[in-house]
Design an enzyme around this catalytic site. Structure first.
Site, PDB file in Angstrom:
ATOM      1  N   ASP A  58       0.828  -1.202   0.000  1.00 26.17           N
ATOM      2  CA  ASP A  58       0.000   0.000   0.000  1.00 26.17           C
ATOM      3  C   ASP A  58       0.866   1.258   0.000  1.00 26.17           C
ATOM      4  OD1 ASP A  58      -2.625   1.458   0.500  1.00 26.17           O
ATOM      5  OD2 ASP A  58      -1.509   2.011   2.296  1.00 26.17           O
ATOM      6  N   GLU A 130      -1.812  -5.060  -4.079  1.00 26.94           N
ATOM      7  CA  GLU A 130      -0.898  -4.350  -3.180  1.00 26.94           C
ATOM      8  C   GLU A 130       0.142  -5.301  -2.591  1.00 26.94           C
ATOM      9  OE1 GLU A 130      -3.602  -0.632  -1.548  1.00 26.94           O
ATOM     10  OE2 GLU A 130      -3.657  -2.537  -0.448  1.00 26.94           O
TER      11      GLU A 130
END
Length: 244
Positions: A58, A130
């Protein structure tokens, strides 16, 4: 054993689609392991799910995206850059990137999650993408993660620019309208169509009941922004300033 062969073959094909081959394939397998699978098989052998890699990925995705648009648009203010970054890294965009790589076919899911159509669940695909970026970062460093991410970022930025999604056109239009006391601006929904999961909305921007702009979008807010952008053609439509 047969399952391991199938898993390894699927992961190999995924790396071909990615254009990146792992030095440590275990990182890729971890990135593709959903928590439901790890919980289901923890009694048989230790399995790590992708949540920690997702946490790392992320931040890596955000950093690579921020660096790219900061460099590409040197004259833009923070607000415009933030809106553009949000379009690139929002959940639906990340899920779309995952679908383009057919990540859903490779995911290791628990039986319950698999039967509940977890392979195409937006949140699951977003998290897996991610995690994948986090795994690439650990395996090959920032340069490798950036090379993997940039094609997705460039395509999304180009699409956002063509759709007029990069500026807060409603605020810009409102500021212009406010210069003439007594004028009233409103947005009216004139049409909506499509299935619930993929609706299209059509809005009109009306100044003193006169239509000055029309726009479409996947949400009412997006359609309003599009209508405001169309209305700004009356006043001169601002664009992002790219580095040339």
């Amino acid at each position: 054993m047969k399952q391991n062969y199938r898993e390894n073959d699927a992961l190999s094909h995924l790396q071909d689609r990615m254009g990146y081959h792992f030095h440590n394939p275990e990182l890729l397998k971890e990135a593709m392991t959903h928590s439901s699978y790890a919980h289901e098989y923890k009694g048989y052998h230790p399995v790590s799910c992708n949540e920690r890699l997702e946490f790392l990925g992320d931040s890596v995705v955000s950093l690579i995206t921020s660096n790219h648009i900061y460099t590409k648009f040197p004259k833009e203010a923070e607000g415009s850059l933030s809106r553009l970054r949000a379009l690139v890294v929002r959940d639906t965009a990340l899920a779309d990137y995952a679908r383009s790589l057919q990540i859903g076919k490779v995911l290791l899911l628990g039986r319950g999650e698999d039967t509940a159509e977890g392979r195409d669940k937006k949140s699951t695909l977003e998290n897996a993408f991610e995690a994948l970026v986090g795994a690439i970062f650990l395996d090959g460093g920032y340069t490798a993660a950036e090379a993997f991410m940039l094609p997705f970022i460039r395509d999304k930025v180009e699409a956002a620019l063509s759709m007029g999604e990069t500026r807060d056109y409603k605020t810009i239009l409102q500021q212009i309208i406010q210069q003439a006391p007594g004028d009233h601006l409103e947005y009216i929904l004139v049409s909506q169509y499509g299935p619930d999961h993929d609706k299209t909305y059509e809005m009109e921007a009306r100044l003193n009941s006169n239509v000055i702009g029309r726009g479409k979008g996947r949400s009412k807010k997006q359609a309003e922004q599009s209508a405001a952008a169309d209305a700004l053609h009356w006043f001169g439509n601002p664009k992002l300033h790219e580095k040339t």
